[in-house]
Scaffold this motif. Structure first.
Motif, PDB file in Angstrom:
ATOM      1  N   THR A 201       0.759  -1.255  -0.051  1.00  0.00           N
ATOM      2  CA  THR A 201      -0.031  -0.067   0.120  1.00  0.00           C
ATOM      3  C   THR A 201       0.751   1.191  -0.060  1.00  0.00           C
ATOM      4  O   THR A 201       2.042   1.068   0.287  1.00  0.00           O
ATOM      5  N   ASP A 202       0.310   2.229   0.014  1.00  0.00           N
ATOM      6  CA  ASP A 202       0.965   3.707  -0.071  1.00  0.00           C
ATOM      7  C   ASP A 202       0.878   4.245   1.406  1.00  0.00           C
ATOM      8  O   ASP A 202      -0.266   4.250   1.891  1.00  0.00           O
ATOM      9  N   PHE A 203       2.058   4.268   1.845  1.00  0.00           N
ATOM     10  CA  PHE A 203       2.241   4.806   3.279  1.00  0.00           C
ATOM     11  C   PHE A 203       3.281   5.738   3.328  1.00  0.00           C
ATOM     12  O   PHE A 203       4.529   5.587   2.736  1.00  0.00           O
ATOM     13  N   LEU A 204       2.952   6.744   3.864  1.00  0.00           N
ATOM     14  CA  LEU A 204       3.938   8.240   3.854  1.00  0.00           C
ATOM     15  C   LEU A 204       4.669   8.330   2.565  1.00  0.00           C
ATOM     16  O   LEU A 204       5.915   8.403   2.433  1.00  0.00           O
ATOM     17  N   ASN A 205       3.849   8.404   1.539  1.00  0.00           N
ATOM     18  CA  ASN A 205       4.516   8.549   0.148  1.00  0.00           C
ATOM     19  C   ASN A 205       5.165   7.467  -0.474  1.00  0.00           C
ATOM     20  O   ASN A 205       6.075   8.079  -1.532  1.00  0.00           O
ATOM     21  N   GLN A 206       5.320   6.344  -0.005  1.00  0.00           N
ATOM     22  CA  GLN A 206       6.133   5.341  -0.412  1.00  0.00           C
ATOM     23  C   GLN A 206       5.228   3.794  -0.589  1.00  0.00           C
ATOM     24  O   GLN A 206       4.387   3.680   0.238  1.00  0.00           O
ATOM     25  N   ASP A 207       5.715   3.207  -1.615  1.00  0.00           N
ATOM     26  CA  ASP A 207       5.063   1.931  -1.620  1.00  0.00           C
ATOM     27  C   ASP A 207       5.593   1.065  -0.673  1.00  0.00           C
ATOM     28  O   ASP A 207       6.767   0.906  -0.404  1.00  0.00           O
ATOM     29  N   THR A 208       4.658   0.608   0.278  1.00  0.00           N
ATOM     30  CA  THR A 208       5.116  -0.006   1.533  1.00  0.00           C
ATOM     31  C   THR A 208       4.524  -1.470   1.689  1.00  0.00           C
ATOM     32  O   THR A 208       3.217  -1.701   1.536  1.00  0.00           O
ATOM     33  N   PRO A 209       5.428  -2.618   2.033  1.00  0.00           N
ATOM     34  CA  PRO A 209       4.921  -3.819   2.423  1.00  0.00           C
ATOM     35  C   PRO A 209       4.357  -3.877   3.910  1.00  0.00           C
ATOM     36  O   PRO A 209       4.694  -3.212   4.834  1.00  0.00           O
ATOM     37  N   VAL A 210       3.125  -4.250   4.317  1.00  0.00           N
ATOM     38  CA  VAL A 210       2.554  -4.441   5.463  1.00  0.00           C
ATOM     39  C   VAL A 210       2.169  -5.937   5.770  1.00  0.00           C
ATOM     40  O   VAL A 210       1.714  -6.569   4.914  1.00  0.00           O
ATOM     41  N   PHE A 211       2.556  -6.506   7.006  1.00  0.00           N
ATOM     42  CA  PHE A 211       2.176  -7.800   7.443  1.00  0.00           C
ATOM     43  C   PHE A 211       0.837  -7.928   7.193  1.00  0.00           C
ATOM     44  O   PHE A 211      -0.091  -7.007   7.546  1.00  0.00           O
ATOM     45  N   GLN A 212       0.267  -8.982   6.729  1.00  0.00           N
ATOM     46  CA  GLN A 212      -1.174  -9.460   6.589  1.00  0.00           C
ATOM     47  C   GLN A 212      -1.638 -10.409   7.511  1.00  0.00           C
ATOM     48  O   GLN A 212      -3.097 -10.444   7.693  1.00  0.00           O
ATOM     49  N   ILE A 257      -8.886  -4.292   6.773  1.00  0.00           N
ATOM     50  CA  ILE A 257      -8.385  -4.069   8.139  1.00  0.00           C
ATOM     51  C   ILE A 257      -6.799  -3.498   8.130  1.00  0.00           C
ATOM     52  O   ILE A 257      -6.474  -2.430   8.746  1.00  0.00           O
ATOM     53  N   THR A 258      -6.166  -4.009   7.146  1.00  0.00           N
ATOM     54  CA  THR A 258      -4.628  -3.718   6.899  1.00  0.00           C
ATOM     55  C   THR A 258      -4.781  -2.161   6.651  1.00  0.00           C
ATOM     56  O   THR A 258      -3.789  -1.331   7.029  1.00  0.00           O
ATOM     57  N   ALA A 259      -5.618  -1.809   5.580  1.00  0.00           N
ATOM     58  CA  ALA A 259      -5.524  -0.354   5.117  1.00  0.00           C
ATOM     59  C   ALA A 259      -5.943   0.569   6.200  1.00  0.00           C
ATOM     60  O   ALA A 259      -5.273   1.650   6.338  1.00  0.00           O
ATOM     61  N   ALA A 260      -6.934   0.059   7.098  1.00  0.00           N
ATOM     62  CA  ALA A 260      -7.246   0.900   8.167  1.00  0.00           C
ATOM     63  C   ALA A 260      -6.517   1.536   9.268  1.00  0.00           C
ATOM     64  O   ALA A 260      -6.110   2.555   9.610  1.00  0.00           O
ATOM     65  N   HIS A 261      -5.757   0.309   9.846  1.00  0.00           N
ATOM     66  CA  HIS A 261      -4.847   0.557  10.980  1.00  0.00           C
ATOM     67  C   HIS A 261      -3.264   1.240  10.041  1.00  0.00           C
ATOM     68  O   HIS A 261      -2.966   2.077  10.891  1.00  0.00           O
ATOM     69  N   THR A 262      -3.257   0.816   9.019  1.00  0.00           N
ATOM     70  CA  THR A 262      -1.968   1.616   8.285  1.00  0.00           C
ATOM     71  C   THR A 262      -2.316   3.038   8.145  1.00  0.00           C
ATOM     72  O   THR A 262      -1.510   3.972   8.432  1.00  0.00           O
ATOM     73  N   LYS A 263      -3.524   3.356   7.819  1.00  0.00           N
ATOM     74  CA  LYS A 263      -3.808   4.773   7.677  1.00  0.00           C
ATOM     75  C   LYS A 263      -3.961   5.635   8.878  1.00  0.00           C
ATOM     76  O   LYS A 263      -3.332   6.847   9.080  1.00  0.00           O
ATOM     77  N   ALA A 264      -4.478   4.981   9.806  1.00  0.00           N
ATOM     78  CA  ALA A 264      -4.500   5.536  11.258  1.00  0.00           C
ATOM     79  C   ALA A 264      -2.993   5.881  11.752  1.00  0.00           C
ATOM     80  O   ALA A 264      -2.691   7.045  12.310  1.00  0.00           O
ATOM     81  N   LEU A 265      -2.146   4.832  11.571  1.00  0.00           N
ATOM     82  CA  LEU A 265      -0.503   5.210  11.951  1.00  0.00           C
ATOM     83  C   LEU A 265      -0.184   6.166  11.326  1.00  0.00           C
ATOM     84  O   LEU A 265       0.569   7.164  11.798  1.00  0.00           O
ATOM     85  N   GLU A 266      -0.345   6.346   9.794  1.00  0.00           N
ATOM     86  CA  GLU A 266      -0.069   7.586   9.051  1.00  0.00           C
ATOM     87  C   GLU A 266      -0.412   8.779   9.781  1.00  0.00           C
ATOM     88  O   GLU A 266       0.294   9.995   9.597  1.00  0.00           O
ATOM     89  N   GLN A 267      -1.546   9.014   9.764  1.00  0.00           N
ATOM     90  CA  GLN A 267      -2.087  10.148  10.230  1.00  0.00           C
ATOM     91  C   GLN A 267      -1.237  10.573  11.639  1.00  0.00           C
ATOM     92  O   GLN A 267      -1.023  11.734  11.727  1.00  0.00           O
ATOM     93  N   ASP A 268      -1.145   9.487  12.538  1.00  0.00           N
ATOM     94  CA  ASP A 268      -0.174   9.970  13.629  1.00  0.00           C
ATOM     95  C   ASP A 268       1.032  10.449  13.622  1.00  0.00           C
ATOM     96  O   ASP A 268       1.313  11.772  14.131  1.00  0.00           O
ATOM     97  N   ILE A 269       1.746   9.918  12.606  1.00  0.00           N
ATOM     98  CA  ILE A 269       2.994  10.167  12.265  1.00  0.00           C
ATOM     99  C   ILE A 269       2.954  11.533  11.740  1.00  0.00           C
ATOM    100  O   ILE A 269       3.947  12.336  12.130  1.00  0.00           O
ATOM    101  N   CYS A 270       2.129  11.564  10.870  1.00  0.00           N
ATOM    102  CA  CYS A 270       2.091  13.088  10.205  1.00  0.00           C
ATOM    103  C   CYS A 270       1.901  14.297  11.222  1.00  0.00           C
ATOM    104  O   CYS A 270       2.532  15.398  11.022  1.00  0.00           O
ATOM    105  N   ALA A 271       1.167  13.854  12.136  1.00  0.00           N
ATOM    106  CA  ALA A 271       0.942  15.017  12.970  1.00  0.00           C
ATOM    107  C   ALA A 271       1.928  15.375  13.989  1.00  0.00           C
ATOM    108  O   ALA A 271       2.322  16.471  14.365  1.00  0.00           O
ATOM    109  N   HIS A 272       2.974  14.220  14.437  1.00  0.00           N
ATOM    110  CA  HIS A 272       3.971  14.317  15.286  1.00  0.00           C
ATOM    111  C   HIS A 272       5.214  13.482  14.663  1.00  0.00           C
ATOM    112  O   HIS A 272       5.261  12.451  15.587  1.00  0.00           O
TER     113      HIS A 272
END
Length: 301
Positions: A201-212, A257-272
């Motif tokens: 998925t796209d995570f922090l502007n990069q093509d990123t592998p996430v555990f399924q 589920i994977t997309a949702a928790h990855t997006k939630a983390l991305e939002q927190d990282i972008c904030a701080h």
């Protein structure tokens, strides 16, 4: 083994230091790590530049410096877990009232849950706090260290207040074995999986592998999936917030589920951004070329 026994007294000494002296040591460590040793500075710089292409070099450098200051606090705060009292652990890292109410509700319903989070904030202190304040028996999925002595030390730190540990390879089997208990199983979901078995998925502007695996287990066990954030309030103090992503994971679509928790983390990282683990080699893999596409490319050569 020799290195372990040489370092162990110093680790315990650090853990026993009063907090004002302790954070003074963190400041000294920052100067050494950032200005003298330069630990993974190129890796951190590249990660930040790729993640925030719209930020100026000055902004990137500010984030990098703030990250190293926090990183030094985080490393030594981990050692504090060896000797910190229950009262101090809860005082310095606590559940928000809303998070406490959420977890208490699931406990009252006798519902085990799955927690997803990232290497953001002090995840080590958060585990202790949850075990001290929560009604669920917390299990944390982890990668055992190759050095058995340091692995034993980390095991003692993480289990002092009742937290259980599950080796990643045993996750589903152990969760099934604990099915009769009221459990919360925590997954640190931003580690780097094998590229061929990952969800990309796209995570922090990069093509990123996430555990399924997190998603697959959630759908099989049908435990509510709760996203947890550990936010630093001020130096040495944290709050744990939580929100439910899915109450019925078995009803979700592949990747949801994977997309949702990855997006939630991305939002927190972008904030701080300074509170995430930028020294981690998160993007060392490239997305595998599909077999059909590879065959077409080969035939064209």
């Amino acid at each position: 083994m020799l290195t372990y026994y040489i370092l162990l007294p110093f680790i315990y000494l650090i853990s026993l230091l009063p907090f004002p002296v302790f954070y003074g040591l963190c400041d000294i460590m920052f100067v050494l790590l950032y200005y003298v040793i330069g630990y993974r500075k190129k890796v951190v710089l590249q990660n930040l530049q790729n993640a925030f292409p719209d930020k100026s070099p000055q902004e990137i450098e500010q984030i990098r410096r703030r990250f190293y200051r926090y990183f030094c606090d985080l490393l030594l705060e981990t050692f504090k877990t060896l000797t910190i009292s229950r009262e101090t652990a809860i005082k310095r890292c606590k559940l928000t009232p809303e998070a406490q109410a959420l977890f208490d509700r699931y406990a009252a319903e006798n519902s085990s849950i799955m927690i997803v989070m990232g290497h953001y904030g002090n995840w080590e202190w958060a585990g202790n706090t949850f075990s001290l304040q929560g009604k669920h028996h917390l299990y944390v999925v982890y990668h055992p260290l190759t050095n058995k002595y340091f692995n034993g030390l980390m095991y003692r730190m993480r289990t002092r207040f009742g937290t259980g540990l599950i080796a990643m390879k045993d996750t589903f089997r152990d969760m099934v074995a604990h099915k009769s208990e009221l459990d919360a199983t925590a997954f640190i979901a931003d580690q780097t999986p094998a590229p061929t078995s990952a969800y990309w998925t796209d995570f922090l502007n990069q093509d990123t592998p996430v555990f399924q695996g997190t998603e697959k287990i959630a759908r099989k066990m049908n435990y509510p999936v709760v996203y947890v954030r550990v936010q630093r309030v001020k130096r040495g103090y944290y709050e744990i917030s939580a929100r439910t992503l899915f109450d019925q994971p078995s009803a979700t679509k592949d990747g949801e589920i994977t997309a949702a928790h990855t997006k939630a983390l991305e939002q927190d990282i972008c904030a701080h951004p300074e509170y995430w683990l930028w020294s981690h080699r998160r993007w060392k893999h490239k997305r595998p070329v599909p077999v059909k596409e590879a065959a077409v490319t080969a035939s064209a050569i």
